[in-house]
Design a protein around this motif. Structure first.
Motif, PDB file in Angstrom:
ATOM      1  N   ALA A  68       0.826  -1.207   0.000  1.00 10.33           N
ATOM      2  CA  ALA A  68       0.000   0.000   0.000  1.00 10.33           C
ATOM      3  C   ALA A  68       0.859   1.254   0.000  1.00 10.33           C
ATOM      4  O   ALA A  68       0.534   2.238  -0.676  1.00 10.33           O
ATOM      5  CB  ALA A  68      -0.934  -0.001   1.208  1.00 10.33           C
ATOM      6  N   SER A  69       1.958   1.241   0.733  1.00  7.07           N
ATOM      7  CA  SER A  69       2.822   2.420   0.746  1.00  7.07           C
ATOM      8  C   SER A  69       3.503   2.612  -0.602  1.00  7.07           C
ATOM      9  O   SER A  69       3.642   3.739  -1.076  1.00  7.07           O
ATOM     10  CB  SER A  69       3.856   2.319   1.862  1.00  7.07           C
ATOM     11  OG  SER A  69       4.730   1.232   1.633  1.00  7.07           O
TER      12      SER A  69
ATOM     13  N   ALA B  18       2.231   1.735  -3.476  1.00  3.16           N
ATOM     14  CA  ALA B  18       1.183   2.215  -4.379  1.00  3.16           C
ATOM     15  C   ALA B  18       0.885   3.689  -4.150  1.00  3.16           C
ATOM     16  O   ALA B  18       0.667   4.444  -5.107  1.00  3.16           O
ATOM     17  CB  ALA B  18      -0.087   1.391  -4.187  1.00  3.16           C
ATOM     18  N   SER B  19       0.892   4.124  -2.905  1.00  5.38           N
ATOM     19  CA  SER B  19       0.595   5.535  -2.633  1.00  5.38           C
ATOM     20  C   SER B  19       1.718   6.443  -3.120  1.00  5.38           C
ATOM     21  O   SER B  19       1.469   7.523  -3.651  1.00  5.38           O
ATOM     22  CB  SER B  19       0.341   5.748  -1.147  1.00  5.38           C
ATOM     23  OG  SER B  19       1.522   5.493  -0.403  1.00  5.38           O
TER      24      SER B  19
ATOM     25  N   SER C  42       1.422   6.627  -6.973  1.00  7.51           N
ATOM     26  CA  SER C  42       0.290   7.378  -7.504  1.00  7.51           C
ATOM     27  C   SER C  42       0.309   8.846  -7.091  1.00  7.51           C
ATOM     28  O   SER C  42      -0.469   9.636  -7.629  1.00  7.51           O
ATOM     29  CB  SER C  42      -1.020   6.729  -7.061  1.00  7.51           C
ATOM     30  OG  SER C  42      -1.122   6.772  -5.646  1.00  7.51           O
ATOM     31  N   ALA C  43       1.173   9.251  -6.189  1.00  6.79           N
ATOM     32  CA  ALA C  43       1.225  10.649  -5.748  1.00  6.79           C
ATOM     33  C   ALA C  43       1.599  11.578  -6.896  1.00  6.79           C
ATOM     34  O   ALA C  43       1.029  12.661  -7.037  1.00  6.79           O
ATOM     35  CB  ALA C  43       2.206  10.793  -4.596  1.00  6.79           C
TER      36      ALA C  43
END
Length: 70
Positions: free
Chosen positions: A14-15, A17-18, A21-22
């Motif tokens: 999840a980190s 992916a974040s 996508s930032a």
């Protein structure tokens, strides 16, 4: 076929992916603000004879290969 995922693995993915996508969300937000500013300027009835010269001095710039340590 179920995939077992641990809490640690989920947080890691999840980190990643974040962070990935930032940049996409930042680019979309900048494009939206630019579009809004252009639409506001077009609707405000400004003079059509306005001219501007934009100079970009990129001497000593930073490329993406030097930002992160391999």
């Amino acid at each position: 076929m179920t995939r077992k995922i641990s809490r640690r693995q989920f947080l890691g993915e999840a980190s990643c992916a974040s962070v990935g996508s930032a940049s996409l969300f930042s680019t979309l937000l900048n494009m939206r603000m630019t579009n809004t500013a252009a639409a506001f300027q077009a609707s405000s009835g400004q003079d059509d004879d306005y001219k501007a010269m934009v100079c970009l001095f990129l001497a000593g710039g930073n490329d993406s290969f030097n930002m992160l340590v391999p």
